[in-house]
Design a protein around this motif. Structure first.
Motif, mmCIF file in Angstrom:
data_model
loop_
_atom_site.group_PDB
_atom_site.id
_atom_site.type_symbol
_atom_site.label_atom_id
_atom_site.label_comp_id
_atom_site.label_asym_id
_atom_site.label_seq_id
_atom_site.Cartn_x
_atom_site.Cartn_y
_atom_site.Cartn_z
ATOM 1 N N ALA A 148 61.494 -34.655 21.668
ATOM 2 C CA ALA A 148 61.100 -34.314 20.465
ATOM 3 C C ALA A 148 59.618 -34.922 20.414
ATOM 4 C CB ALA A 148 61.917 -34.924 19.390
ATOM 5 N N ARG A 149 58.688 -34.174 20.065
ATOM 6 C CA ARG A 149 57.407 -34.651 19.775
ATOM 7 C C ARG A 149 56.992 -35.599 18.486
ATOM 8 N NH1 ARG A 149 53.663 -29.162 20.141
ATOM 9 N NH2 ARG A 149 52.082 -30.863 19.157
ATOM 10 N N ALA A 150 56.368 -36.747 18.556
ATOM 11 C CA ALA A 150 56.121 -38.020 17.801
ATOM 12 C C ALA A 150 55.651 -37.318 16.457
ATOM 13 C CB ALA A 150 55.294 -39.128 18.185
ATOM 14 N N GLU A 151 54.942 -36.252 16.459
ATOM 15 C CA GLU A 151 54.294 -35.850 15.022
ATOM 16 C C GLU A 151 55.505 -35.020 14.428
ATOM 17 O OE1 GLU A 151 52.240 -33.043 18.211
ATOM 18 O OE2 GLU A 151 53.170 -35.011 18.125
ATOM 19 N N HIS A 152 56.669 -34.794 14.961
ATOM 20 C CA HIS A 152 57.693 -33.852 14.407
ATOM 21 C C HIS A 152 58.703 -34.826 13.715
ATOM 22 C CE1 HIS A 152 56.443 -30.175 16.933
ATOM 23 N NE2 HIS A 152 55.647 -30.362 15.994
ATOM 24 N N VAL A 153 58.399 -36.173 13.595
ATOM 25 C CA VAL A 153 59.431 -37.055 12.495
ATOM 26 C C VAL A 153 58.962 -36.741 11.247
ATOM 27 C CG1 VAL A 153 59.980 -39.248 12.006
ATOM 28 C CG2 VAL A 153 59.674 -38.819 14.461
ATOM 29 N N VAL A 154 59.822 -36.299 10.541
ATOM 30 C CA VAL A 154 59.736 -36.041 9.131
ATOM 31 C C VAL A 154 60.142 -37.520 8.407
ATOM 32 C CG1 VAL A 154 60.387 -34.723 7.044
ATOM 33 C CG2 VAL A 154 60.412 -33.877 9.395
ATOM 34 N N ILE A 200 58.869 -29.727 2.552
ATOM 35 C CA ILE A 200 57.948 -29.495 1.179
ATOM 36 C C ILE A 200 57.996 -30.814 0.531
ATOM 37 C CG2 ILE A 200 57.887 -28.552 -1.077
ATOM 38 C CD1 ILE A 200 58.885 -26.002 0.184
ATOM 39 N N GLY A 201 59.098 -31.777 0.511
ATOM 40 C CA GLY A 201 59.131 -32.939 -0.262
ATOM 41 C C GLY A 201 58.648 -34.295 0.609
ATOM 42 N N HIS A 202 58.855 -34.078 2.047
ATOM 43 C CA HIS A 202 58.783 -35.354 2.818
ATOM 44 C C HIS A 202 57.594 -35.088 3.919
ATOM 45 C CE1 HIS A 202 61.889 -37.518 0.689
ATOM 46 N NE2 HIS A 202 62.469 -36.292 0.887
ATOM 47 N N GLY A 260 64.939 -42.424 8.289
ATOM 48 C CA GLY A 260 65.479 -40.988 8.392
ATOM 49 C C GLY A 260 66.491 -40.892 7.325
ATOM 50 N N TRP A 261 67.105 -42.047 7.043
ATOM 51 C CA TRP A 261 68.564 -41.976 6.070
ATOM 52 C C TRP A 261 67.939 -41.258 4.615
ATOM 53 C CZ3 TRP A 261 73.595 -41.849 6.463
ATOM 54 C CH2 TRP A 261 74.070 -42.013 5.372
ATOM 55 N N ARG A 262 66.744 -41.876 4.098
ATOM 56 C CA ARG A 262 66.238 -41.397 3.014
ATOM 57 C C ARG A 262 65.970 -39.891 2.811
ATOM 58 N NH1 ARG A 262 61.047 -40.961 0.966
ATOM 59 N NH2 ARG A 262 60.235 -41.647 2.795
ATOM 60 N N VAL A 263 65.351 -39.317 4.195
ATOM 61 C CA VAL A 263 65.065 -38.133 4.269
ATOM 62 C C VAL A 263 66.449 -37.312 4.254
ATOM 63 C CG1 VAL A 263 63.937 -36.261 5.633
ATOM 64 C CG2 VAL A 263 62.910 -38.699 5.307
ATOM 65 N N ALA A 264 67.294 -37.741 5.190
ATOM 66 C CA ALA A 264 68.759 -37.077 5.192
ATOM 67 C C ALA A 264 69.393 -36.791 3.887
ATOM 68 C CB ALA A 264 69.330 -37.845 6.340
ATOM 69 N N MET A 265 69.496 -37.887 3.226
ATOM 70 C CA MET A 265 70.067 -38.139 1.915
ATOM 71 C C MET A 265 69.387 -36.574 0.997
ATOM 72 S SD MET A 265 72.943 -39.456 2.119
ATOM 73 C CE MET A 265 72.704 -38.828 3.950
ATOM 74 N N SER A 266 68.049 -36.591 1.095
ATOM 75 C CA SER A 266 67.386 -35.807 0.183
ATOM 76 C C SER A 266 67.623 -34.375 0.370
ATOM 77 C CB SER A 266 65.714 -36.090 0.433
ATOM 78 O OG SER A 266 64.983 -35.061 -0.244
ATOM 79 N N GLN A 324 53.220 -30.270 9.510
ATOM 80 C CA GLN A 324 54.415 -29.914 9.955
ATOM 81 C C GLN A 324 54.844 -28.718 8.730
ATOM 82 O OE1 GLN A 324 56.430 -33.439 8.648
ATOM 83 N NE2 GLN A 324 56.302 -34.420 10.733
ATOM 84 N N LYS A 325 54.385 -28.609 7.529
ATOM 85 C CA LYS A 325 54.548 -27.479 6.634
ATOM 86 C C LYS A 325 53.937 -26.443 7.253
ATOM 87 C CE LYS A 325 54.440 -30.362 2.392
ATOM 88 N NZ LYS A 325 54.033 -30.678 1.255
ATOM 89 N N CYS A 326 52.581 -26.323 7.549
ATOM 90 C CA CYS A 326 52.077 -25.238 8.312
ATOM 91 C C CYS A 326 52.455 -24.666 9.686
ATOM 92 C CB CYS A 326 50.417 -25.615 8.589
ATOM 93 S SG CYS A 326 49.566 -25.729 6.820
ATOM 94 N N ARG A 327 53.075 -25.548 10.219
ATOM 95 C CA ARG A 327 53.648 -25.400 11.633
ATOM 96 C C ARG A 327 54.967 -24.462 11.353
ATOM 97 N NH1 ARG A 327 56.726 -23.535 14.408
ATOM 98 N NH2 ARG A 327 57.400 -23.899 16.619
ATOM 99 N N PHE A 328 56.006 -25.161 10.528
ATOM 100 C CA PHE A 328 57.194 -24.688 10.511
ATOM 101 C C PHE A 328 57.696 -23.445 9.357
ATOM 102 C CE2 PHE A 328 57.536 -28.661 12.864
ATOM 103 C CZ PHE A 328 58.074 -28.277 14.170
ATOM 104 N N LEU A 329 57.120 -23.859 8.002
ATOM 105 C CA LEU A 329 57.486 -23.151 7.055
ATOM 106 C C LEU A 329 57.007 -21.504 7.052
ATOM 107 C CD1 LEU A 329 56.539 -25.299 4.069
ATOM 108 C CD2 LEU A 329 58.721 -24.831 5.103
#
Length: 382
Positions: free
Chosen positions: A211-217, A91-93, A223-229, A98-103
């Protein structure tokens, strides 16, 4: 913030309590239970966005649900990693696709997730991950090992922190990838047998997994910023539900102490009172933090408090039972292993409380550096 419950909140609590009373115990496996929760709209109630099959609620209603769930004796959640960690991160990143596919599958309880962070050489020092992901056209090929991966043996997907920029170091060059687990020959899951005899943690080996390229968040390399979030979501409303469970364990220990006569010992009695008082403090501190009154070190302080408290409770649980805490049931025979009772499980499992989810040393370092402003710990110091 006034964290009182309104009339609407109490009506919501009654609805939750009634639903749990009518459904707990009716399903046998955890995946079926997740789907039952999803069908009734109980997954994703804390997400700030609706429209994915979830319903949104107020913060106080989320607390009411968490407390009633803990009180009901409902089974441990298999879907909490997807619901409470990945979903807020998307939701944040995440992108709209991605939201429509996974949520929606998370909200329905149809897809379960695990977290691919820790590695044998990068546990508390997460920036040292060595799992690599190489871009090949529309895919990344992921190679490496993750460890202490909760529920990987049940998960459909894993969000993986991997190094996508060769020669990058530390926090740089990492990416947050969504990797499907159903890849025979490319992903191997090995359960880790714990002191308690259970195997909820696993080693996960990636051997060129796709892992599909469009599945990088977020952006590749950030990625560090996303992981810490994501880690910021680990300690929220769920801590209050955890404390309900702690209170039930404490009640059992007090009851045992009275039955065995251990409560007549003034030292034991003092320990029991101290455990009760500290649990009340933890609850009010959690409410204060949820109300926006906490500082940057509040999550670390909370982790330090409950981890040590729970370990001491485990030690007290076996102490008040005396020698009986060290033996199996009356019908035990050497030819067959026996199940641990609740006190034995509490004692053994709580030994890890001060390590997993960020060790005590890591939490103290965070408080020292980010709250007290002390000099940063030199890298490479053990």
């Amino acid at each position: 913030m006034d964290f009182g419950f309104t009339v609407e909140d109490e009506a919501f609590r009654v609805e939750a309590r009634d639903w749990l009373a009518g459904n707990v115990g009716r399903t046998r496996d955890r995946r079926t239970w997740e789907r039952a929760l999803g069908a009734a709209g109980w997954i994703g109630i804390g997400w700030p966005e609706g429209g994915y099959g979830n319903r949104t609620t107020t913060l106080t209603q989320q607390v009411a649900w968490a407390e009633e769930y803990a009180r009901s004796g409902a089974p441990p959640r298999s879907g909490h990693i997807g619901e409470n960690l990945l979903a807020p991160t998307l939701i944040g990143h995440g992108t709209a696709d991605q939201k429509c596919r996974f949520l929606p599958p998370i909200a329905a309880g149809d897809e379960l997730w695990c977290q691919g962070y820790s590695e044998p050489g990068a546990g508390s020092d997460l920036a040292g991950v060595r799992t690599a992901a190489v871009r090949e056209g529309a895919h990344y090929r992921v190679t490496g090992q993750k460890i202490w991966t909760s529920l990987a043996h049940e998960a459909d997907w894993c969000f993986v922190l991997a190094r996508t920029e060769p020669e990058s170091r530390r926090h740089h060059g990492l990416s947050f990838l969504l990797v499907p687990m159903d890849q025979p020959g490319r992903i191997e899951v090995r359960p880790i047998r714990q002191l308690t005899g259970t195997s909820d943690f696993n080693e996960v080996f990636f051997d060129g997994a796709h892992a599909r390229a469009e599945h990088v968040v977020g952006r590749a390399g950030e990625g560090w910023r996303v992981a810490m979030s994501l880690l910021g979501f680990e300690r929220g409303v769920s801590t209050l539900a955890q404390q309900i469970g702690f209170a039930r364990e404490l009640e059992r220990v007090v009851r045992t102490a009275v039955e065995t006569g251990a409560a007549d010992d003034p030292v034991v009695r003092d320990s029991l009172v101290r455990q009760w008082a500290e649990l009340r403090v933890m609850r009010w501190n959690a409410l204060r933090t949820l109300g926006g009154s906490g500082d940057a070190g509040a999550p670390s302080a909370a982790k330090l408090l409950w981890a040590g408290w729970h370990q001491r409770l485990g030690e007290l649980a076996v102490r008040v039972r005396g020698a009986a805490a060290g033996v199996g049931p009356a019908d035990w025979s050497p030819s067959a292993p026996y199940e641990l009772d609740a006190d034995q499980h509490l004692f053994l499992f709580s030994r890890a409380d001060t390590i997993y989810g960020g060790s005590d040393q890591v939490q103290r370092t965070i408080i020292a550096e980010r709250v007290l402003g002390l000099p940063k710990e030199p890298k490479g110091v053990v």
